[in-house]
Design a protein around this motif. Structure first.
Motif, mmCIF file in Angstrom:
data_model
loop_
_atom_site.group_PDB
_atom_site.id
_atom_site.type_symbol
_atom_site.label_atom_id
_atom_site.label_comp_id
_atom_site.label_asym_id
_atom_site.label_seq_id
_atom_site.Cartn_x
_atom_site.Cartn_y
_atom_site.Cartn_z
ATOM 1 N N GLN A 116 0.842 -1.200 0.000
ATOM 2 C CA GLN A 116 0.000 0.000 0.000
ATOM 3 C C GLN A 116 0.874 1.246 0.000
ATOM 4 O O GLN A 116 1.939 1.270 0.605
ATOM 5 N N ASP B 29 -3.907 1.091 -3.014
ATOM 6 C CA ASP B 29 -3.436 -0.277 -3.233
ATOM 7 C C ASP B 29 -2.538 -0.224 -4.466
ATOM 8 O O ASP B 29 -2.978 0.215 -5.541
ATOM 9 N N THR C 221 -4.591 6.941 0.170
ATOM 10 C CA THR C 221 -4.110 5.576 0.369
ATOM 11 C C THR C 221 -4.413 4.772 -0.888
ATOM 12 O O THR C 221 -5.577 4.668 -1.297
#
Length: 497
Positions: free
Chosen positions: A48, A58, A56
């Protein structure tokens, strides 16, 4: 698994999904397991990225399919996914965008899907029902039997249920031919062939067995783990640590001591460790060619050059300081010719002339993915492996993609970007020792299925076993978790001889 006495020291190379899975199963069986991760954080491609201004991302996987595979892993460890993270079912599952005003919104329910098919092509709802029933059979055989085979011998498949079902599994028919047998409309064909992209090959080169992916997506649903895929990584690490697994980050493996066909010592850049066996869940090619080297490698450089790899990718992580109304959580831009882009990935490798791309906007589902009133946007453009890339090319394709994304959304986006990071072939190589800079692994073509994939075993070193997306069962998060399980079982069988 029965407990091993005395405890055997096992080194797991790599802390992605397959490494975490293998480590947990081995520790549960009584092994003394240490995981060595090259990077500063565990997770592999599922790491991450957190920015200073509140986004944030992925970095890799974004599709949560096959929830039963995750449930099995956690059940085997005495827990459930719900003990660690919350799943949200996406409805619609995703949009397929053929043009600014030509969008296929894929519903979460089978009744909604049937209505959509019938609206587009008369009589196709009944054909969809037949297609998915066949796909359900393949899924039940494939996920419960085939993918748990280690692919070491043809005799593994001497199973009465497999033999009886071999024709229904359609291993020797292409997915493309199978889809076109049922549907004529180009949009429905695109919808049904698109899961082949997860398998890293063109639909005409992918066995129709993999229509099981249609069942996985359309019947079992598309989900999102709140907090992102890093929540799954954290959960798997937690259950592994409960079994006694130890983790070492910033600990790239630099070499082995091999004596009597066995690895008895591993070297990191900072330390030396005695071992009884090794799981190689990092890039198989890197371990085979670089760490084991010519004397102990199973395969030749020529063998690896002939492998058909799944694509690499050009990825952009964008923070947008406003909301984007038209985007869903998953958005597939099929507004150019898929066949042309596929040829430029697999047959005539080059930077694409008119690329297709995928946009994931997790902030549509997860309020913590971006500051309030902002969007978290992940863009992925599939790309041929091992072609030359430059910052200038990254920027060129960024603007090609943004021109089409802004036209679709009907608003300016570029001037609202307050975070931007790109990721491409050289990054995959640098961060993961990824063969050719691949993003997904080995393509699931007919000639690279089951026993025809790179083996979990090494022919010259008896105590190293491979897991991950360059061996069985193949690319994707659920297959990686299964691969770790299968590799762990093979290692345990070796230790109990």
């Amino acid at each position: 698994m029965t407990q091993l006495t005395p405890s055997k020291k096992i080194a797991v190379i790599g802390a992605g999904f397959s490494g975490l899975s293998a480590a947990a199963y081995l520790a549960k069986a009584g092994c003394d397991v240490s995981v060595y991760e090259k990077n500063a954080a565990i997770g592999g491609r599922a790491r991450q990225l957190k920015t200073d201004n509140g986004y944030t991302f992925d970095m890799g996987p974004s599709w949560y399919w096959m929830p039963d595979v995750f449930e099995k892993f956690f059940a085997d460890m005495g827990s459930t996914p719900a003990d660690f993270y919350k799943l949200t079912e996406l409805d619609p599952q995703y949009d397929i965008i053929f043009g600014k005003d030509d969008v296929l919104e894929v519903p979460a329910t089978l009744s909604g899907l049937s209505a959509l098919f019938e609206e587009i092509e008369t009589g196709s709802a009944q054909k969809l029902d037949k297609f998915l029933k066949e796909a359900a059979f393949k899924y039940n055989i494939g996920i419960n039997k085939l993918v748990y085979k280690p692919g070491l011998s043809i005799t593994e498949f001497a199973d009465i249920e497999l033999i009886k079902g071999v024709f229904k599994l359609q291993v020797f028919t292409s997915l493309s031919a199978h889809v076109k047998k049922h549907f004529k409309n180009s949009k429905l064909i695109a919808l049904m062939e698109f899961p082949a992209l997860f398998l890293g090959a063109m639909a005409q080169d992918t066995p129709a067995l993999y229509s099981l992916m249609n069942y996985a997506g359309l019947a079992l649903g598309t989900w999102y783990p709140q907090g992102g895929f890093a929540q799954i990584i954290t959960a798997m690490k937690t259950v592994a640590e409960r079994q006694g697994v130890k983790f070492h980050t910033d600990a790239a493996i630099t070499g082995f001591d091999i004596n009597g066909k066995k690895i008895d010592r591993i070297y990191t850049k900072n330390s030396v460790h005695d071992v009884d066996a090794v799981i190689g869940s990092a890039d198989h090619h890197h371990i085979d060619q670089e760490l084991l080297g010519p004397e102990y490698a199973t395969y030749t450089p020529e063998y690896w050059k002939k492998r058909v790899m799944a694509p690499s990718a050009l990825i952009f992580y964008l923070g947008i300081n406003k909301k984007l109304k038209r985007l869903k959580h998953h958005n597939l831009f099929f507004d150019e010719d898929l066949q042309v882009h596929a040829v430029e990935i697999y047959k005539d490798p080059k930077w694409p002339s008119k690329p297709l791309f995928y946009v994931c906007c997790t902030s549509k589902t997860d309020n913590d993915a971006a500051p309030e009133g902002h969007e978290n946007v992940f863009i992925l453009m599939p790309l041929a492996v091992d072609i030359t890339e430059t910052n200038e090319l990254r920027e060129k394709y960024f603007h090609i993609i943004m021109d089409r994304l802004e036209a679709y959304c009907g608003e300016d986006i570029r001037n609202s970007i307050d975070y931007k990071k790109s990721y491409c072939i050289d990054d995959f190589k640098g961060d993961y020792n990824s063969f050719g800079g691949n993003a997904y692994g080995l393509a699931n073509t007919l000639t690279q299925t089951a026993i025809l994939k790179p083996s979990m075993r090494n022919r010259k070193v008896e105590n190293i076993f491979f897991a991950g997306h360059l061996t069985v069962p193949g690319p994707g998060v659920p297959p990686a978790i299964i691969s770790g399980n299968v590799a762990a079982n093979q290692l345990l069988r070796y230790l109990k001889r």
